[in-house]
Design a protein around this motif. Structure first.
Motif, mmCIF file in Angstrom:
data_model
loop_
_atom_site.group_PDB
_atom_site.id
_atom_site.type_symbol
_atom_site.label_atom_id
_atom_site.label_comp_id
_atom_site.label_asym_id
_atom_site.label_seq_id
_atom_site.Cartn_x
_atom_site.Cartn_y
_atom_site.Cartn_z
ATOM 1 N N ASN A 1 0.821 -1.215 0.000
ATOM 2 C CA ASN A 1 0.000 0.000 0.000
ATOM 3 C C ASN A 1 0.858 1.269 0.000
ATOM 4 O OD1 ASN A 1 0.736 -0.563 2.755
ATOM 5 N ND2 ASN A 1 -0.906 0.767 3.467
ATOM 6 N N LYS A 2 2.026 1.214 0.628
ATOM 7 C CA LYS A 2 2.917 2.384 0.662
ATOM 8 C C LYS A 2 3.559 2.608 -0.707
ATOM 9 C CE LYS A 2 2.843 3.025 5.251
ATOM 10 N NZ LYS A 2 2.578 4.227 5.974
ATOM 11 N N ALA A 3 3.956 1.529 -1.369
ATOM 12 C CA ALA A 3 4.556 1.651 -2.702
ATOM 13 C C ALA A 3 3.527 2.211 -3.678
ATOM 14 C CB ALA A 3 5.067 0.292 -3.178
ATOM 15 N N LYS A 4 2.321 1.659 -3.668
ATOM 16 C CA LYS A 4 1.267 2.112 -4.579
ATOM 17 C C LYS A 4 0.892 3.560 -4.290
ATOM 18 C CE LYS A 4 -2.136 1.260 -7.590
ATOM 19 N NZ LYS A 4 -2.114 2.394 -8.492
ATOM 20 N N ARG A 5 0.794 3.912 -3.018
ATOM 21 C CA ARG A 5 0.424 5.278 -2.640
ATOM 22 C C ARG A 5 1.495 6.280 -3.073
ATOM 23 N NH1 ARG A 5 -3.219 8.941 -2.297
ATOM 24 N NH2 ARG A 5 -3.075 10.334 -0.540
ATOM 25 N N ALA A 6 2.766 5.920 -2.954
ATOM 26 C CA ALA A 6 3.841 6.820 -3.382
ATOM 27 C C ALA A 6 3.743 7.089 -4.879
ATOM 28 C CB ALA A 6 5.201 6.227 -3.030
ATOM 29 N N VAL A 7 3.470 6.054 -5.666
ATOM 30 C CA VAL A 7 3.317 6.217 -7.116
ATOM 31 C C VAL A 7 2.103 7.086 -7.416
ATOM 32 C CG1 VAL A 7 2.787 4.988 -9.260
ATOM 33 C CG2 VAL A 7 4.533 4.081 -7.687
#
Length: 141
Positions: free
Chosen positions: A102-108
């Protein structure tokens, strides 16, 4: 922000230099032996670089360190249109590290929806889509 462009040959090979002295070479991709990126390729490089900087910054602020960040960016245009602008741009973003999905997707998402100036300019003519691959597995959209 200011750049300087200088023609280097009798055709389409150019050298551009920014105020710090960094150089980028451009050429017409239809030349037999192009000696630089095309202007449209530079736009794709620009969105990749802009978004990459954002993603690193966002994850660093959360004290999450990546061991890898790579992107494949594809721009699609309609043949024969003049001007022949991008209508679709797809970014495939590869991230490795101990980072929650969720953190990787949110950063993108934050990069492309809020922070990346290049994406905000290009979205006026192109649909921009992303695919995030975290540690070798595609993150659900």
């Amino acid at each position: 922000m200011k750049i300087h462009l200088k023609r280097l040959n009798d055709n389409y090979h150019f050298e551009t230099t920014n105020e710090r002295g960094d150089k980028v070479y451009l050429d017409n991709k239809s030349e037999p032996n192009p000696q630089g990126a095309s202007p449209m390729e530079l736009l794709l490089m620009g969105i990749a670089g802009c978004s990459g900087i954002d993603i690193v910054m966002i994850l660093k602020k959360q004290q999450l360190e990546m061991t890898r960040l790579e992107m494949e960016v594809e721009g699609m245009r309609v043949d024969g249109e003049i001007p022949n602008v991008f209508r679709q741009i797809h970014l495939k973003i590869f991230i490795d590290g101990d980072i929650p999905e969720n953190k990787a997707k949110r950063a993108v998402d934050l990069s492309l929806e809020k922070y990346c100036s290049v994406a905000k300019m290009l979205e006026k003519t192109a649909e921009i889509t992303t695919e995030v691959v975290l540690n070798g597995s595609t993150v659900p959209a």
